[in-house]
Write a protein that holds these residues in place. Structure first.
Motif, short mmCIF file in Angstrom:
data_model
loop_
_atom_site.label_atom_id
_atom_site.label_comp_id
_atom_site.label_asym_id
_atom_site.label_seq_id
_atom_site.Cartn_x
_atom_site.Cartn_y
_atom_site.Cartn_z
N GLY A 80 0.81 -1.21 0.00
CA GLY A 80 0.00 0.00 0.00
C GLY A 80 0.84 1.25 0.00
N SER A 81 1.90 1.24 0.78
CA SER A 81 2.80 2.40 0.84
C SER A 81 3.48 2.64 -0.49
CB SER A 81 3.83 2.18 1.95
OG SER A 81 4.67 3.29 2.08
N ALA A 82 3.95 1.56 -1.14
CA ALA A 82 4.62 1.69 -2.42
C ALA A 82 3.66 2.24 -3.48
CB ALA A 82 5.17 0.34 -2.87
N ILE A 83 2.44 1.73 -3.49
CA ILE A 83 1.45 2.22 -4.46
C ILE A 83 1.18 3.70 -4.27
CG2 ILE A 83 -0.99 2.08 -5.11
CD1 ILE A 83 -0.77 -0.98 -4.59
N ARG A 84 0.93 4.11 -3.02
CA ARG A 84 0.63 5.53 -2.77
C ARG A 84 1.79 6.43 -3.18
NH1 ARG A 84 -4.09 7.16 -2.93
NH2 ARG A 84 -3.28 9.12 -2.09
N SER A 85 3.01 5.93 -3.04
CA SER A 85 4.17 6.78 -3.33
C SER A 85 4.36 7.05 -4.82
CB SER A 85 5.45 6.15 -2.74
OG SER A 85 5.85 5.01 -3.48
N VAL A 86 3.80 6.18 -5.68
CA VAL A 86 3.99 6.37 -7.13
C VAL A 86 2.66 6.47 -7.87
CG1 VAL A 86 6.20 5.17 -7.10
CG2 VAL A 86 4.13 3.87 -7.61
N LEU A 87 1.56 6.60 -7.14
CA LEU A 87 0.23 6.60 -7.74
C LEU A 87 0.11 7.69 -8.81
CD1 LEU A 87 -2.57 5.22 -7.45
CD2 LEU A 87 -3.21 7.10 -5.92
N GLY A 88 -0.21 7.27 -10.04
CA GLY A 88 -0.43 8.21 -11.12
C GLY A 88 0.81 8.76 -11.79
N LEU A 89 2.00 8.37 -11.34
CA LEU A 89 3.22 8.88 -11.98
C LEU A 89 3.33 8.32 -13.40
CD1 LEU A 89 6.06 8.72 -9.28
CD2 LEU A 89 4.63 10.65 -9.92
N SER A 90 3.52 9.19 -14.37
CA SER A 90 3.55 8.76 -15.77
C SER A 90 4.80 7.98 -16.11
CB SER A 90 3.44 9.98 -16.68
OG SER A 90 4.50 10.89 -16.45
N GLU A 91 5.87 8.12 -15.28
CA GLU A 91 7.14 7.45 -15.58
C GLU A 91 7.24 6.05 -14.99
OE1 GLU A 91 7.69 11.90 -15.13
OE2 GLU A 91 6.90 10.29 -13.85
N VAL A 92 6.23 5.63 -14.22
CA VAL A 92 6.36 4.41 -13.43
C VAL A 92 5.11 3.56 -13.52
CG1 VAL A 92 6.57 3.52 -11.07
CG2 VAL A 92 7.95 5.46 -11.77
N ASP A 93 5.30 2.24 -13.68
CA ASP A 93 4.24 1.26 -13.41
C ASP A 93 4.66 0.46 -12.18
OD1 ASP A 93 1.95 0.83 -15.55
OD2 ASP A 93 3.74 1.50 -16.63
N ILE A 94 3.68 0.05 -11.38
CA ILE A 94 4.00 -0.73 -10.19
C ILE A 94 3.17 -2.01 -10.18
CG2 ILE A 94 2.36 0.60 -8.76
CD1 ILE A 94 4.36 0.08 -6.41
N VAL A 95 3.85 -3.13 -9.95
CA VAL A 95 3.22 -4.44 -9.83
C VAL A 95 3.42 -4.92 -8.40
CG1 VAL A 95 3.18 -6.82 -10.67
CG2 VAL A 95 3.73 -4.95 -12.26
N VAL A 96 2.33 -5.13 -7.68
CA VAL A 96 2.39 -5.52 -6.27
C VAL A 96 1.74 -6.89 -6.10
CG1 VAL A 96 1.58 -4.99 -3.94
CG2 VAL A 96 2.44 -3.16 -5.41
N VAL A 97 2.40 -7.75 -5.35
CA VAL A 97 1.88 -9.09 -5.05
C VAL A 97 1.74 -9.23 -3.54
CG1 VAL A 97 2.10 -11.55 -5.50
CG2 VAL A 97 3.22 -9.91 -7.04
N PHE A 98 0.52 -9.54 -3.07
CA PHE A 98 0.32 -9.70 -1.62
C PHE A 98 -0.26 -11.09 -1.32
CE2 PHE A 98 -3.84 -8.02 -2.94
CZ PHE A 98 -4.74 -8.79 -2.20
N PRO A 99 -0.06 -11.59 -0.10
CA PRO A 99 -0.59 -12.90 0.27
C PRO A 99 -2.08 -12.84 0.57
CG PRO A 99 0.65 -11.96 2.11
CD PRO A 99 0.76 -10.99 0.97
N HIS A 100 -2.88 -13.46 -0.28
CA HIS A 100 -4.33 -13.38 -0.19
C HIS A 100 -4.84 -13.95 1.13
CE1 HIS A 100 -8.31 -13.77 -2.68
NE2 HIS A 100 -8.23 -12.64 -2.04
N ARG A 101 -5.69 -13.20 1.79
CA ARG A 101 -6.35 -13.60 3.05
C ARG A 101 -5.36 -13.81 4.20
NH1 ARG A 101 -8.88 -16.92 -0.85
NH2 ARG A 101 -10.95 -16.14 -1.44
N ARG A 102 -4.17 -13.26 4.10
CA ARG A 102 -3.19 -13.39 5.18
C ARG A 102 -2.79 -12.02 5.74
NH1 ARG A 102 -0.05 -18.13 5.89
NH2 ARG A 102 -0.86 -19.88 4.68
N ILE A 103 -3.49 -10.98 5.33
CA ILE A 103 -3.23 -9.63 5.83
C ILE A 103 -4.57 -9.04 6.28
CG2 ILE A 103 -1.18 -9.30 4.41
CD1 ILE A 103 -2.85 -7.68 2.46
N THR A 104 -4.54 -7.88 6.90
CA THR A 104 -5.79 -7.30 7.38
C THR A 104 -6.59 -6.70 6.22
OG1 THR A 104 -5.01 -5.04 7.79
CG2 THR A 104 -4.61 -6.68 9.53
N ARG A 105 -7.87 -6.52 6.47
CA ARG A 105 -8.75 -5.95 5.44
C ARG A 105 -8.28 -4.55 5.04
NH1 ARG A 105 -13.61 -6.77 3.17
NH2 ARG A 105 -14.93 -4.98 2.65
#
Length: 484
Positions: A147-172
């Motif tokens: 979440g922190s990584a996404i917010r830090s680059v959200l909407g930046l035209s120079e960057v794409d971000i691919v995030v992988v998280f463990p399904h159902r193993r983190i908080t809502r």
């Protein structure tokens, strides 16, 4: 200042080089070739600086002027910290029983990772715009990093971000902070496995030099040196606020820091600050996923059969990859030995530390391990004594504080890694209540977007194809703009 790999195969890299890297090509992790020292006189002078000013001073030691001039560096850090909810960015809170807590969670996603992530994204944007290039960021997360990584680059035209998280193993809240960011440059995957399972295909992707070069592939995990660099300032700030000598001739007092530990990025930063001359007594405190604790107690640096799900999910980690950096420093920068040890660990998931390395580790770190019952106990006691609510990760350190006496003449600080608002279930299990911030309440009303990586899928191939498709789409978009 130049950088090298912990596995001896790569040397002489610039800050820009390591910023745009994940693991080094030899599988190791980048580290500075030299560690600067801070004199007592410097510490006395810096004791009057704000957190932001201290961070600029630390970063300037590791980022050469010719790469980012000082004036630009100050501007980037100022911009990075401008969205934090309190003017001082971080805050020290003094509670009963000599309990001192360093709050690092006043960023947009309410976690300490916002500090390093926001600065790192500013450094990235600086170089990308200067060079007219793009990057694809690949991140595996145990909870807060994504979440922190996404917010830090959200909407930046120079960057794409691919995030992988463990399904159902983190908080809502953690999950929705990732999946509700619907922007063209955000790509989120929910994997049917643990965060350690996710690290395996990511490490393979970063080890493919053609893929890395062709797609500008890089990491924002604490694999990235820039993350560790910014985290150095946490320890320096706490020390100067609590333990700075009153005069140049005074001996430097010792500060003990209790550090909730998962991937071991923070504890690595603390050890580097210790090498820089700050007299820290570092305690790595873990939950039931206790590999770091076992390594210190007996030299057994081996994964358990499975990652246990606990009330502190962001440190549900059995592969604390930043410990490679600590081992490298302790070994006298013996990259050949570290390569052998870590390749054995990756192959077998088991490692007995050499006796000399284990002894050196015990000289610079101590540890503790806390059960879920201990986490709840610490949350309740801290509330009852202070009317101060802590998150379950912070509670790992606070439990250690309540159960170990402070050494005579020393002070102690606990690192608060996240807001309790991100961990409502743990708060409720402790029999406590909290008022959710409006931003957290809104998450449940927002649309989500993500793809699922089933356990039967070839995760490496799926992610590789997606990274390639991102680059293809960007090239088509650039060609269309040129025709227009």
């Amino acid at each position: 200042m130049q950088y090298c790999s912990t596995r001896a195969g790569v040397q002489g890299r610039s800050f820009r080089d390591v910023l745009f890297s994940g693991y080094a090509a030899d599988g190791g992790m980048f580290m500075p070739e030299t560690i600067p020292s801070l004199s007592p006189e410097t510490l006395l002078t810096w004791s009057r600086l704000s957190y932001q000013q201290l961070l600029c001073e630390i970063c300037s030691l590791y980022i050469p002027e010719q790469e980012i001039p000082r004036h630009d560096l100050e501007g980037l850090i100022s911009q990075a910290l401008s969205s934090f909810s309190i003017p001082e960015v971080v805050r020290l809170v003094q509670l009963k029983d000599s309990l001192c807590i360093l709050e690092l969670f006043h960023g947009e996603t309410l976690a300490f990772k916002d500090l390093a992530m926001s600065c790192t994204s500013q450094f990235l944007q600086y170089f990308l715009r200067k060079d007219g290039k793009r990057a694809t960021i690949l991140v595996g997360t145990s909870g807060d990093t994504g979440g922190s990584a996404i917010r830090s680059v959200l909407g930046l035209s120079e960057v794409d971000i691919v995030v992988v998280f463990p399904h159902r193993r983190i908080t809502r809240v953690q999950e929705r902070q990732m999946t509700t960011n619907i922007a063209d440059n955000v790509h989120v995957f929910a994997a049917d496995g643990t965060s350690d399972d996710i690290d395996v295909p990511l490490r393979k992707l970063f080890a493919d030099p053609d893929l890395v070069l062709s797609h500008g592939l890089m990491s924002l995990n604490s694999v990235n040196w820039s993350r560790i660099l910014v985290q150095l300032a946490h320890f320096l700030y706490a020390y100067l606020q609590l333990s700075v000598p009153l005069a140049k001739e005074d001996a430097l007092p010792v500060l003990e820091v209790l550090v909730p530990t998962g991937g071991a990025g923070n504890i690595t930063a603390g050890y580097i600050m210790k090498l820089m001359g700050i007299p820290l007594r570092l305690v790595a405190v873990v939950n039931s996923n206790d590999i770091v604790h076992r390594a210190l107690q007996s030299g057994d640096f081996s994964m358990s059969d499975s990652v246990k799900q606990t009330l502190a999910p962001a440190i549900d980690i059995q592969d604390p990859y930043n410990m490679e950096r600590v081992f490298w420093l302790l070994s006298g920068r013996d990259g050949v030995m570290i390569k052998s040890l870590m390749e054995e660990f990756q192959r077998t998931h088991k490692l007995t530390l050499p006796e000399s390395l284990h002894q050196q580790l015990c000289e610079v770190l101590s540890s503790g391990s806390v059960s879920d019952d201990g986490i709840l106990e610490a949350m309740r006691r801290c509330w009852q004594d202070n009317h101060y609510l802590i998150c379950p990760h912070t509670a790992v350190g606070v439990w250690q504080h309540y159960h170990t006496p402070i050494r005579p003449g020393e002070k102690r600080c606990c690192i608060a890694t996240a807001s309790p608002a991100k961990f409502q279930e743990a708060v409720q299990k402790a029999g406590l209540t909290l008022d959710l911030p409006e931003a957290v309440q809104l998450l449940d009303t927002m649309e989500t977007r993500y793809e699922v990586l089933e356990r039967s899928d070839d995760w490496e191939s799926r992610l590789r194809r997606h990274i390639e498709s991102i680059s293809s789409m960007r090239r088509l978009g650039a060609a269309a703009e040129t025709r227009d």
